[in-house]
Design a protein around this motif. Structure first.
Motif, PDB file in Angstrom:
ATOM      1  N   LYS A   1     -27.994  53.025 -19.691  1.00 43.37           N
ATOM      2  CA  LYS A   1     -28.067  52.700 -18.268  1.00 43.37           C
ATOM      3  C   LYS A   1     -26.914  53.382 -17.540  1.00 43.37           C
ATOM      4  O   LYS A   1     -25.810  53.469 -18.050  1.00 43.37           O
TER       5      LYS A   1
ATOM      6  N   ARG B   1     -39.183  53.699 -16.992  1.00 41.30           N
ATOM      7  CA  ARG B   1     -37.757  53.353 -16.904  1.00 41.30           C
ATOM      8  C   ARG B   1     -37.557  52.305 -15.819  1.00 41.30           C
ATOM      9  O   ARG B   1     -38.269  52.285 -14.823  1.00 41.30           O
TER      10      ARG B   1
ATOM     11  N   GLU C   1     -32.146  53.435 -15.926  1.00 40.99           N
ATOM     12  CA  GLU C   1     -32.186  53.890 -17.303  1.00 40.99           C
ATOM     13  C   GLU C   1     -32.274  55.411 -17.299  1.00 40.99           C
ATOM     14  O   GLU C   1     -33.093  55.991 -16.579  1.00 40.99           O
TER      15      GLU C   1
ATOM     16  N   GLU D   1     -33.124  59.196 -18.499  1.00 43.12           N
ATOM     17  CA  GLU D   1     -34.239  59.850 -19.179  1.00 43.12           C
ATOM     18  C   GLU D   1     -33.666  60.828 -20.201  1.00 43.12           C
ATOM     19  O   GLU D   1     -32.460  61.025 -20.262  1.00 43.12           O
TER      20      GLU D   1
END
Length: 136
Positions: A2, A87, A107, A109
């Motif tokens: 995160k 996400r 979040e 990628e």
């Protein structure tokens, strides 16, 4: 992983919130660099509602839709959503002595480095700040 980013905006909460959720405003700030733009923004701000923001290079050479579904909406407090790739993102609006602190947590990628993602999202957030602070 995160990633969290934040900025302080010198404006009242209602102006900050409205600029975040109004399509006419979104098209004015939702891009990371000046070579890009956001020609279209559609939003249904409610739990289960969807959004779609078109992001394009100004020269027409590239573009994509930034889309998702709202999972929780607390007016003038927070917005939670899932992106099209599943996400999770949370945006929080916190009143401060000088205005509003906007914090985004998302979040990461796998395609770009965490630092590239942080910088890209922060650039968009800084565009948002400039847009809101320039409004009367």
């Amino acid at each position: 992983m995160k990633i969290s980013i934040a900025t302080e905006i010198e404006a009242p909460l209602d102006r900050v919130w409205n600029a975040w959720v109004t399509p006419e405003d979104i098209t004015k700030w939702n891009f990371a660099i000046s070579d890009w733009c956001c020609p279209r923004a559609e939003i249904k701000l409610e739990e289960g509602g969807q959004f779609s923001y078109r992001m394009e290079a100004r020269d027409g050479s590239a573009g994509f839709d930034f889309e998702g579904i709202f999972t929780k909406v607390s007016p003038q407090k927070s917005i939670h959503f899932h992106l099209g790739d599943d996400r999770e993102v949370k945006v929080e609006f916190t009143e401060t002595g000088d205005g509003v602190r906007v914090t985004e947590t998302f979040e990461a990628e796998d395609e770009n480095s965490a630092e590239q993602q942080r910088q890209g999202w922060l650039s968009i957030l800084n565009n948002f700040k400039s847009h809101v602070e320039s409004k009367e």
